[in-house]
Design a protein around this motif. Structure first.
Motif, short mmCIF file in Angstrom:
data_model
loop_
_atom_site.label_atom_id
_atom_site.label_comp_id
_atom_site.label_asym_id
_atom_site.label_seq_id
_atom_site.Cartn_x
_atom_site.Cartn_y
_atom_site.Cartn_z
N ALA A 80 0.85 -1.20 0.00
CA ALA A 80 0.00 0.00 0.00
C ALA A 80 0.88 1.26 0.00
CB ALA A 80 -0.95 -0.06 1.19
N LEU A 81 0.60 2.22 0.87
CA LEU A 81 1.39 3.47 0.87
C LEU A 81 2.88 3.21 1.01
CD1 LEU A 81 -0.80 5.71 3.25
CD2 LEU A 81 -0.59 5.86 0.75
N GLY A 82 3.20 2.18 1.81
CA GLY A 82 4.60 1.85 2.05
C GLY A 82 5.37 1.55 0.77
N GLY A 83 4.66 1.15 -0.26
CA GLY A 83 5.31 0.87 -1.54
C GLY A 83 6.04 2.10 -2.08
N MET A 84 5.58 3.29 -1.67
CA MET A 84 6.21 4.53 -2.16
C MET A 84 7.58 4.77 -1.53
SD MET A 84 3.12 7.19 -2.67
CE MET A 84 2.13 6.97 -1.23
N LEU A 85 7.87 4.04 -0.47
CA LEU A 85 9.16 4.24 0.20
C LEU A 85 10.25 3.35 -0.39
CD1 LEU A 85 7.78 3.94 3.87
CD2 LEU A 85 7.69 5.94 2.38
N VAL A 86 9.84 2.44 -1.25
CA VAL A 86 10.75 1.35 -1.66
C VAL A 86 11.45 1.64 -2.99
CG1 VAL A 86 10.74 -1.08 -2.41
CG2 VAL A 86 9.46 -0.39 -0.39
#
Ligand SMILES: O=c1[nH]cc([C@@H]2O[C@H](COP(=O)(O)OP(=O)(O)OP(=O)(O)O)[C@@H](O)[C@H]2O)c(=O)[nH]1
Length: 633
Positions: free
Chosen positions: A180-186
């Motif tokens: 989810a949103l965390g995918g943007m940190l990767v």
């Protein structure tokens, strides 16, 4: 369709997922696994420093989660589950193990630790097989882990806090949700993405495949190394004696121990590929007890019992043109399909679900859509559509087979009992009673021929021949394959006037297509066109001995020495038990019969054809070639 057979092995079992994680539930539901969810009460408090490596901690936690659920369900006198699955996901960065943050401050610490760096995500999985003996729970644990490397971008304070305030990090290992949103940190992921999300599906399926389909010596060449066995492999294994839904029958092929004692024949492999360490509540058993296992689950028989339902679901969905509605990536809800096919919503929904369970449709929250194979073979206007043949199976063969008992007792075809007509009239009626029926039947035969023609045309070197006559060659599919492979060949299709009158719409278009000639006639009564190679494709198995005698004598009579006869038929093995398709076709009790390779050889020799060669093509039809005796013979 590769995963289904493995997952399918669990269909008849009571499977429990010992996890509260909605992500794990979704991953397993998506591949069709049916299970109950019983979240584990095991507190994740194992002493991390007592484990030599982080993955050992994850595996042990997963195991304890699953065992807690297995014991609780057993003690509470609920029915003991067959299989309990537990999992635990952790993140490691440097030497530190990160689990779920306890509060926002903890999430902040974790995410700042991960910022700009690569870290590892480990998920440990335990598959616990349970059984109850004298009211004792016995468990055998298969465990494994998967590691995925993830690199985070540099995270600014602002981004970090915004993400934490979204609430997403709180129930997730390492404080982020990559899906989810965390995918943007990767920045990158190396390895199995679903492992990061909480469940290494691919490794899980491989483990199941190892447990339920251990490689046998004679099938090893079919198993791709480091991959889930192909469908072919599954079929090979499940057809034979090795088939079992009880993995404990395959101990010698797996790494098995009982109470830490290796079983006879146990193979040991490196720790990180997973290990099976039975956890039993009883003392060490002697060998004879160890070898005692419940009778193997009759999966093949269960499959056969259900087979008729599956066939009928395919037939009805085809008849109602469900696959036509869902072609071209169309996604429809059950209610929309029901409206279009003018059927009940509840009935349509059940039919669509049945098709999804059979791998013909895909079901998502948006609705139902065709699988690739349905698009290619079940949509009625596609080049290789089997729609027409499926309708033939539904409208004709299905009824005949409902009279199988009488057919076996009397040894005769049950056309009259099933349709109130004799075979010849019925064929005329059902296949040729209207232009539409004629067209549909010819399309069915035409498309089936397209699946087999190339393998028949290339089975032997036919370059010495100059002219070919395909007797009963229908729309000319095999004829066209031949002229494509041997452009100098002059090919004639000889078939009944009714057939020839309708072949034009089946001819391929294009400037460079060498023409095939079509001649109308009855091969029993009329003169045959001259040729140095005659072909009989799917003709002989339908004829009685008398008709075969007329036809083969006639062909043999006009064949010059050196000419040849090519048959395309299914060749049975000498025991006449394989391939099942041909053996089952025999049950229709037509006046003809299926033959083995030796029988075809003897038949051709009887009519003066020698040097008979047989090619098992691996396709539906095999090829048999015999040469007319030269005077030297
Ligand atoms: O990118 C993602 N990483 C991790 C997750 C989710 O994190 C948790 C991991 O926690 P744990 O393995 O202890 O499992 P629980 O949720 O506590 O459920 P159990 O009942 O099985 O203990 C897990 O839910 C991952 O899915 C994520 O969503 N994205």
């Amino acid at each position: 369709m590769v995963l289904n057979p493995v997952i399918g092995k669990l269909v008849s079992k009571r499977v429990v997922l010992a996890s509260a994680s909605p992500r794990r539930q979704e991953i397993l539901t998506n591949v069709g696994l049916r299970f109950e969810v019983v979240p584990s009460w095991f507190k994740e408090t194992l002493e991390k420093s007592s484990f030599a490596a982080p993955h050992e901690y994850a595996i042990e936690t997963a195991k304890q989660k699953a065992l807690e659920v297995a014991n609780r369900m057993h003690l509470k006198h609920l029915r003991t589950p067959d299989i309990v699955i537990g999992a635990d996901t952790i993140v490691t960065v440097g030497k530190q193990i990160l689990e779920k943050p306890v509060d926002k401050q903890d999430a902040y610490k974790m995410l700042s630790r991960l910022s700009g760096k690569e870290h590892s995500v480990f998920t440990g999985v335990a598959i616990v097989h349970c059984s109850s003996k004298d009211n004792h729970l016995e468990t055998e644990v298969t465990d494994f882990y998967e590691e995925t490397k993830v690199k985070f971008a540099e995270l600014s304070e602002e981004l970090l806090w915004e993400y934490i305030h979204s609430g997403e990090p709180m129930d997730k290992a390492g404080g982020y949700g990559i899906q989810a949103l965390g995918g943007m940190l990767v920045e990158y992921v190396h390895g199995d993405f679903l492992n990061v999300v909480g469940f290494p599906l691919n490794h899980f399926c491989k483990k199941l495949a190892e447990l339920y389909y251990p490689p046998l010596k004679h099938t090893i060449q079919h198993v791709k190394h480091d991959s889930i066995p192909s469908v072919e492999t599954f079929e090979n294994l499940s057809d034979g004696e090795s088939d079992s839904s009880n993995p404990m029958q395959h101990k010698s092929a797996n790494k098995l121990e009982r109470n830490g004692v290796p079983l006879p024949g146990a193979i040991h492999t490196p720790v990180n590929s997973g290990s099976i360490k039975p956890v039993c509540t009883v003392a060490v058993e002697n060998q004879s007890e160890v070898m005692e296992y419940p009778a193997k689950f009759p999966s093949k028989i269960v499959e056969l019992m259900d087979g008729f339902r599956a066939s009928k679901a395919l037939f009805v969905a085809s008849k109602l043109k469900v696959f036509d509605l869902l072609k071209d990536k169309c996604i429809l809800k059950a209610v929309d399909v029901a409206n279009k096919i003018e059927a009940s919503v509840c009935g349509t929904e059940r039919l669509l679900d049945a098709c999804a369970s059979l791998g013909l449709l895909e079901k998502t929250h948006q609705g139902y859509s065709n699988t690739d194979s349905a698009n290619t073979y079940l949509v009625s206007d596609r080049e290789y559509s089997l729609h027409g043949y499926i309708i033939h199976c539904n409208d004709r063969l299905w009824h005949l087979f409902t009279h199988l008992e009488a057919a076996v007792k009397e040894g005769t075809m049950q056309t009259h009992q099933a349709f109130g007509k004799e075979t010849e009239d019925l064929f005329q009626d059902s296949c040729y009673h209207s232009v539409e029926a004629k067209q549909r039947f010819m399309t069915a035969m035409h498309n089936l021929a397209k699946l087999t023609a190339r393998d028949v045309a290339t089975a032997f070197d036919l370059s010495p021949f100059r002219s070919v006559c395909d007797l009963g060659g229908c729309t000319g599919v095999l004829a066209h394959e031949l002229v494509q492979k041997y452009p100098i060949l002059k090919v004639t299709v000889f078939d009944l006037p009714d057939v020839i009158a309708n072949v034009s719409c089946f001819q391929p278009s294009g400037q460079h297509i060498t023409p095939v000639m079509f001649t109308a006639g009855d091969f029993f009564k009329d003169n045959l066109p001259e040729a140095d190679l005659y072909i009989l494709s799917l003709i002989l198995h339908d004829l009685n001995d008398e008709k075969i005698n007329i036809l083969l004598s006639k062909i043999s009579g006009i064949c010059k020495p050196g000419s040849a006869l090519l048959l395309a038929e299914i060749v049975l093995d000498e025991e006449k038990t394989h391939p099942p398709r041909a053996v089952l076709q025999s049950l229709s009790m037509t006046e003809g019969k299926q033959r083995s390779g030796l029988e075809y050889k003897q038949l051709l020799e009887k009519y003066g054809f020698t040097n008979v060669q047989i090619k098992i093509t691996g396709n539906i039809l095999d090829a048999i070639l015999g040469f007319k005796k030269t005077s030297a013979h």
